[in-house]
Design a protein around this motif. Sequence first.
Motif, PDB file in Angstrom:
ATOM      1  N   GLY A  22       5.589  14.001 -38.523  1.00 59.76           N
ATOM      2  CA  GLY A  22       6.112  14.335 -37.064  1.00 59.76           C
ATOM      3  C   GLY A  22       4.869  14.940 -36.504  1.00 59.76           C
ATOM      4  N   THR A  23       3.569  14.731 -36.831  1.00 58.53           N
ATOM      5  CA  THR A  23       2.521  15.517 -36.223  1.00 58.53           C
ATOM      6  C   THR A  23       1.578  14.543 -35.581  1.00 58.53           C
ATOM      7  N   THR A  24       1.015  14.799 -34.312  1.00 64.35           N
ATOM      8  CA  THR A  24       0.227  14.057 -33.421  1.00 64.35           C
ATOM      9  C   THR A  24      -0.989  14.826 -33.053  1.00 64.35           C
ATOM     10  N   VAL A  25      -2.069  14.635 -33.400  1.00 63.53           N
ATOM     11  CA  VAL A  25      -3.204  15.155 -33.191  1.00 63.53           C
ATOM     12  C   VAL A  25      -4.149  14.782 -32.029  1.00 63.53           C
ATOM     13  N   GLY A  44      -4.378  21.278 -29.293  1.00 65.74           N
ATOM     14  CA  GLY A  44      -4.862  20.382 -30.825  1.00 65.74           C
ATOM     15  C   GLY A  44      -3.983  19.673 -31.511  1.00 65.74           C
ATOM     16  N   ALA A  45      -2.588  19.945 -31.294  1.00 63.39           N
ATOM     17  CA  ALA A  45      -1.435  18.916 -31.686  1.00 63.39           C
ATOM     18  C   ALA A  45      -0.057  19.129 -31.106  1.00 63.39           C
ATOM     19  N   VAL A  46       0.717  18.227 -31.358  1.00 64.75           N
ATOM     20  CA  VAL A  46       2.025  18.286 -31.003  1.00 64.75           C
ATOM     21  C   VAL A  46       3.020  17.850 -32.077  1.00 64.75           C
ATOM     22  N   GLU A  47       4.139  18.345 -32.206  1.00 71.09           N
ATOM     23  CA  GLU A  47       5.171  17.896 -33.131  1.00 71.09           C
ATOM     24  C   GLU A  47       5.992  16.868 -32.199  1.00 71.09           C
ATOM     25  N   HIS A  54      12.564   4.958 -25.788  1.00 72.13           N
ATOM     26  CA  HIS A  54      12.046   3.881 -25.836  1.00 72.13           C
ATOM     27  C   HIS A  54      12.106   2.948 -27.045  1.00 72.13           C
ATOM     28  N   GLY A  55      13.493   3.123 -27.444  1.00 70.66           N
ATOM     29  CA  GLY A  55      13.854   2.259 -28.811  1.00 70.66           C
ATOM     30  C   GLY A  55      13.350   3.081 -29.848  1.00 70.66           C
ATOM     31  N   HIS A  56      12.758   4.016 -29.978  1.00 76.72           N
ATOM     32  CA  HIS A  56      12.353   4.888 -31.135  1.00 76.72           C
ATOM     33  C   HIS A  56      13.125   6.191 -31.111  1.00 76.72           C
ATOM     34  N   PRO A  57      13.385   6.407 -32.416  1.00 78.71           N
ATOM     35  CA  PRO A  57      14.221   7.672 -32.818  1.00 78.71           C
ATOM     36  C   PRO A  57      13.546   8.909 -32.413  1.00 78.71           C
ATOM     37  N   THR A  58      12.155   9.107 -32.120  1.00 79.15           N
ATOM     38  CA  THR A  58      11.703  10.507 -31.919  1.00 79.15           C
ATOM     39  C   THR A  58      10.779  10.332 -30.682  1.00 79.15           C
ATOM     40  N   SER A  59      10.298  11.349 -29.907  1.00 81.24           N
ATOM     41  CA  SER A  59       9.413  11.311 -29.009  1.00 81.24           C
ATOM     42  C   SER A  59       8.478  12.528 -28.880  1.00 81.24           C
ATOM     43  N   LEU A  60       7.645  12.461 -28.080  1.00 83.86           N
ATOM     44  CA  LEU A  60       6.560  13.540 -27.706  1.00 83.86           C
ATOM     45  C   LEU A  60       6.670  14.086 -26.346  1.00 83.86           C
ATOM     46  N   ALA A  61       6.847  15.341 -26.454  1.00 87.70           N
ATOM     47  CA  ALA A  61       6.717  16.132 -24.992  1.00 87.70           C
ATOM     48  C   ALA A  61       5.034  16.612 -24.786  1.00 87.70           C
ATOM     49  N   LEU A  64      -0.023  16.602 -19.991  1.00 86.98           N
ATOM     50  CA  LEU A  64      -1.094  15.687 -19.415  1.00 86.98           C
ATOM     51  C   LEU A  64      -2.036  16.290 -18.331  1.00 86.98           C
ATOM     52  N   PRO A  65      -3.363  16.679 -18.958  1.00 82.87           N
ATOM     53  CA  PRO A  65      -3.967  17.513 -17.947  1.00 82.87           C
ATOM     54  C   PRO A  65      -4.651  16.420 -16.792  1.00 82.87           C
ATOM     55  N   PRO A  66      -4.512  16.928 -15.359  1.00 79.44           N
ATOM     56  CA  PRO A  66      -4.920  15.899 -14.440  1.00 79.44           C
ATOM     57  C   PRO A  66      -6.454  15.863 -14.476  1.00 79.44           C
ATOM     58  N   LEU A  67      -6.695  14.430 -14.215  1.00 79.64           N
ATOM     59  CA  LEU A  67      -8.128  14.180 -14.054  1.00 79.64           C
ATOM     60  C   LEU A  67      -8.763  14.364 -15.346  1.00 79.64           C
ATOM     61  N   SER A  68      -8.036  14.040 -16.397  1.00 78.41           N
ATOM     62  CA  SER A  68      -8.721  14.030 -17.714  1.00 78.41           C
ATOM     63  C   SER A  68      -8.365  12.988 -18.562  1.00 78.41           C
ATOM     64  N   THR A  69      -9.210  12.643 -19.563  1.00 77.70           N
ATOM     65  CA  THR A  69      -8.942  12.037 -20.640  1.00 77.70           C
ATOM     66  C   THR A  69      -8.424  12.567 -22.030  1.00 77.70           C
ATOM     67  N   LEU A  70      -7.216  12.141 -22.194  1.00 78.93           N
ATOM     68  CA  LEU A  70      -6.502  12.649 -23.492  1.00 78.93           C
ATOM     69  C   LEU A  70      -6.247  11.624 -24.499  1.00 78.93           C
ATOM     70  N   MET A  71      -6.951  11.892 -25.779  1.00 82.16           N
ATOM     71  CA  MET A  71      -6.828  10.744 -27.055  1.00 82.16           C
ATOM     72  C   MET A  71      -5.959  11.405 -28.041  1.00 82.16           C
ATOM     73  N   LEU A  72      -4.941  10.616 -28.629  1.00 80.13           N
ATOM     74  CA  LEU A  72      -4.319  11.235 -29.636  1.00 80.13           C
ATOM     75  C   LEU A  72      -4.385  10.390 -30.724  1.00 80.13           C
ATOM     76  N   SER A  73      -4.167  10.923 -32.090  1.00 83.54           N
ATOM     77  CA  SER A  73      -4.215  10.157 -33.251  1.00 83.54           C
ATOM     78  C   SER A  73      -2.991  10.777 -34.245  1.00 83.54           C
ATOM     79  N   PRO A  74      -2.472  10.037 -35.320  1.00 77.13           N
ATOM     80  CA  PRO A  74      -1.452  10.510 -36.126  1.00 77.13           C
ATOM     81  C   PRO A  74      -2.443  11.413 -36.894  1.00 77.13           C
ATOM     82  N   LYS A  75      -1.712  12.487 -37.466  1.00 79.84           N
ATOM     83  CA  LYS A  75      -2.570  13.441 -38.395  1.00 79.84           C
ATOM     84  C   LYS A  75      -2.938  12.741 -39.662  1.00 79.84           C
TER      85      LYS A  75
END
Length: 75
Positions: A22-25, A44-47, A54-61, A64-75
């Motif tokens: 359940g962790t996304t880094v 650094g991470a979100v649970e 969107h048809g998936h059983p879970t979601s992330l809140a 999203l910082p304005p005017l920034s790039t955000l890259m996420l990856s599974p733990k």
Amino acid sequence: ASENLCDAAATKPGDVHRCMDGTTVEILNTDASVYGGGDRGNMGAVEAEDVAAHGHPTSLALTLPPLSTLMLSPK
């Protein structure tokens, strides 16, 4: 506008999926202070939450910082 998806479970650009525990880094946040930003983001991470979306059983809140790039990856 319509979407050209092969079925209802198809993923779309921008979809973020969680890993098994359940962790996304957050692997890059250009709003971090190390890059001269305001340090807004996901610390650094979100649970994943047990909220279907969107048809998936879970979601992330996500923060999203304005005017920034955000890259996420599974733990």
